[in-house]
Design an enzyme around this catalytic site. Structure first.
Site, PDB file in Angstrom:
ATOM      1  N   TYR A   1      36.037 -30.674 -13.853  1.00  0.00           N
ATOM      2  CA  TYR A   1      35.871 -29.683 -14.930  1.00  0.00           C
ATOM      3  C   TYR A   1      34.892 -28.595 -14.507  1.00  0.00           C
ATOM      4  O   TYR A   1      35.197 -27.395 -14.584  1.00  0.00           O
ATOM      5  CB  TYR A   1      35.381 -30.374 -16.210  1.00  0.00           C
ATOM      6  CG  TYR A   1      34.784 -29.405 -17.224  1.00  0.00           C
ATOM      7  CD1 TYR A   1      35.592 -28.482 -17.898  1.00  0.00           C
ATOM      8  CD2 TYR A   1      33.418 -29.408 -17.499  1.00  0.00           C
ATOM      9  CE1 TYR A   1      35.046 -27.587 -18.817  1.00  0.00           C
ATOM     10  CE2 TYR A   1      32.862 -28.523 -18.415  1.00  0.00           C
ATOM     11  CZ  TYR A   1      33.684 -27.611 -19.073  1.00  0.00           C
ATOM     12  OH  TYR A   1      33.138 -26.721 -19.978  1.00  0.00           O
TER      13      TYR A   1
ATOM     14  N   LYS B   1      35.481 -24.515 -13.872  1.00  0.00           N
ATOM     15  CA  LYS B   1      34.754 -23.456 -14.597  1.00  0.00           C
ATOM     16  C   LYS B   1      34.007 -22.566 -13.605  1.00  0.00           C
ATOM     17  O   LYS B   1      33.945 -21.352 -13.776  1.00  0.00           O
ATOM     18  CB  LYS B   1      33.783 -24.067 -15.612  1.00  0.00           C
ATOM     19  CG  LYS B   1      34.430 -24.781 -16.782  1.00  0.00           C
ATOM     20  CD  LYS B   1      35.276 -23.883 -17.672  1.00  0.00           C
ATOM     21  CE  LYS B   1      34.473 -22.898 -18.479  1.00  0.00           C
ATOM     22  NZ  LYS B   1      35.329 -22.136 -19.427  1.00  0.00           N
TER      23      LYS B   1
ATOM     24  N   THR C   1      29.815 -22.632 -18.736  1.00  0.00           N
ATOM     25  CA  THR C   1      29.019 -23.821 -19.030  1.00  0.00           C
ATOM     26  C   THR C   1      27.820 -23.953 -18.090  1.00  0.00           C
ATOM     27  O   THR C   1      27.860 -23.451 -16.961  1.00  0.00           O
ATOM     28  CB  THR C   1      29.913 -25.081 -18.888  1.00  0.00           C
ATOM     29  OG1 THR C   1      29.099 -26.238 -18.917  1.00  0.00           O
ATOM     30  CG2 THR C   1      30.693 -25.098 -17.578  1.00  0.00           C
ATOM     31  N   ASP C   2      26.812 -24.680 -18.539  1.00  0.00           N
ATOM     32  CA  ASP C   2      25.665 -24.970 -17.662  1.00  0.00           C
ATOM     33  C   ASP C   2      26.048 -25.953 -16.547  1.00  0.00           C
ATOM     34  O   ASP C   2      25.315 -26.094 -15.560  1.00  0.00           O
ATOM     35  CB  ASP C   2      24.468 -25.521 -18.470  1.00  0.00           C
ATOM     36  CG  ASP C   2      24.785 -26.751 -19.319  1.00  0.00           C
ATOM     37  OD1 ASP C   2      25.925 -27.283 -19.259  1.00  0.00           O
ATOM     38  OD2 ASP C   2      23.878 -27.198 -20.062  1.00  0.00           O
ATOM     39  N   GLU C   3      27.220 -26.621 -16.705  1.00  0.00           N
ATOM     40  CA  GLU C   3      27.598 -27.649 -15.720  1.00  0.00           C
ATOM     41  C   GLU C   3      27.907 -27.050 -14.356  1.00  0.00           C
ATOM     42  O   GLU C   3      27.950 -27.777 -13.357  1.00  0.00           O
ATOM     43  CB  GLU C   3      28.777 -28.474 -16.248  1.00  0.00           C
ATOM     44  CG  GLU C   3      28.443 -29.066 -17.603  1.00  0.00           C
ATOM     45  CD  GLU C   3      29.393 -30.145 -18.082  1.00  0.00           C
ATOM     46  OE1 GLU C   3      30.073 -30.762 -17.252  1.00  0.00           O
ATOM     47  OE2 GLU C   3      29.430 -30.369 -19.301  1.00  0.00           O
TER      48      GLU C   3
END
Ligand code: NAD
Ligand code: TYD
Length: 363
Positions: A167, A171, A141-143
């Site tokens: 989260y 990741k 993810t970009d997060e």
């Protein structure tokens, strides 16, 4: 083009009953591109209805199980001899990670570790030609990059990791493990970091389907904080096409950003959803759906802005998204309107309990 039946490669896909995974599996089977072994734990987010059209497909094998079960994963690898492993399996909702982070660490970190261990062992057992062809594709993810300021350029693949939610941290940890298994043991890995996906089959805890379904029921549309947080929206079929291209053409050991290229504030996105609903499902007696927008307490640690620089995947691999936010959003709203039986199936007691826990009695 359909692959010759004898040459059909086998791919082990994990999390293929969830939103992006099931779109990916359906696309691969529609193209006849690969035989799919689909390993999924069927958490609240996994749904076999997503795969209903593959019920009689001999080239789709569903296995109910956990990526963190080494014996099961080893057995699947030994029996099916996949040419690729595509790892979608994860706990994926930021708000749930704030209420209860433990399962995020269990699946996204420990589970990913066990999956890597077994893939590494399997890969080492292959003959040189099969080793050369094997790929482990990890969906991230970009997060992991944290939050952008209003005038910052979008994140490139070399942006430092700065995860802000449990989260995102889980990741980020799995991305680091994947990188280490390539660097240390030579496992042929690929990592993709994508922006916010939307489209058919998304569980309605995420912004877009939640707002569509709440609006249809005349319920409040809860925007966190001032609603000016920005996300970069990617239509799920564009994402799946990018993943296929990365599998086929990506350079081993590399990371590729996959973004839709449409940065929108949550308020603008929800207003756009309301406008599509006003057109496709005008309420009676008449009112504008946007009048349901309600500002609620902000998410703790809420990242202000995500945006991805996709020059690398465009330049090296030739991928660009096909959908605009306008075309993708209209297709998404139409899909939810056209699939009331799917919507009903996911709005179970467990879903209602989540709404109560997170949004309170009015949720
Ligand atoms: P999802 O929550 O809809 O689906 C996840 C699937 O994984 C479910 O079918 C679930 O049953 C399965 N699963 C969970 N734990 C498992 C385990 N231990 N073993 C096997 N299966 C398990 O998620 P999604 O939106 O489809 O996301 C897929 C991947 O893409 C995730 O890794 C997520 O982090 C990543 N991602 C998603 C988005 C997005 O906008 N949805 C954005 C960036 C990255
Ligand atoms: P979400 O779909 O949960 O994805 P993520 O947090 O991974 O980006 O949320 C997208 C944006 O929408 C995010 O800024 C949080 C916001 N949001 C709301 O304002 N209200 C809601 O009820 C939800 C679920 C999200």
């Amino acid at each position: 083009m359909q692959a010759n039946k004898e040459e059909l490669p086998t791919w082990l896909v994990t999390g293929g009953a969830g939103f992006i995974g099931s779109n990916f599996v359906l696309a691969q089977r529609a193209a006849g591109a690969a035989r799919i072994i689909n390993l999924d734990k069927l958490t609240y987010a996994g749904n076999l209805l997503n795969l209903e059209s593959l019920r009689n497909d001999p080239d789709h094998v569903f296995v109910h199980g956990d990526i963190g079960d080494p014996a099961l994963v080893a057995d699947l690898l030994k029996r099916h001899r996949p040419q690729a492993v595509v790892n979608f399996a994860a706990e994926s909702h930021v708000d749930r990670s704030i209420h209860g982070p433990q399962v995020f660490i269990q699946t996204n970190v420990v589970g990913a570790f066990h999956l890597l261990e077994e893939c590494q062992r399997y890969w080492e057992s292959l003959n040189p030609e099969a080793r050369e062809k094997f790929r482990f594709l990890h969906i991230s993810t970009d997060e992991v990059y944290g939050s952008l300021g209003p005038n910052d350029p979008p994140f490139s693949e070399s942006a430092p990791y700065a995860p802000n939610s449990p989260y995102a941290a889980s990741k980020a940890a799995s991305d680091h493990l994947v990188r280490a298994y390539h660097h240390t043991y030579g496992l042929p890995t690929l990592i993709t970091n994508c922006s916010n996906n939307y489209g058919p089959l998304q569980f309605p805890e995420k912004l877009i389907p939640l707002m569509i379904l709440n609006a249809l029921q005349g319920k409040p549309l809860p925007l966190y904080g001032d609603g000016k947080h920005i996300r970069d929206w990617l239509y799920v079929t564009d994402h799946c096409e990018a993943l296929t291209m990365v599998l086929n053409r990506g350079r081993v050991g590399q990371t590729y950003n996959i973004g839709g290229g449409f940065e929108l504030s949550n308020l603008d996105m929800v207003s756009a959803i309301c406008a599509v609903l006003d057109k496709l499902r005008p309420p009676s007696p008449p009112f504008v759906h946007a009048s349901l927008i309600t500002f609620v307490k902000d998410r703790p640690g809420h990242d202000r802005r995500y945006g991805l620089d996709t020059a690398k995947i465009a330049g090296e691999i030739g991928w660009r998204p096909r959908e605009t936010v306008k075309s993708g959003l209209e297709a998404t709203v139409r899909w939810y309107l056209d699939h009331p039986e799917w919507v009903e199936s996911v709005q179970t007691g467990a879903y209602q309990r989540w709404l109560q826990l997170h949004y309170g009695p009015a949720g």
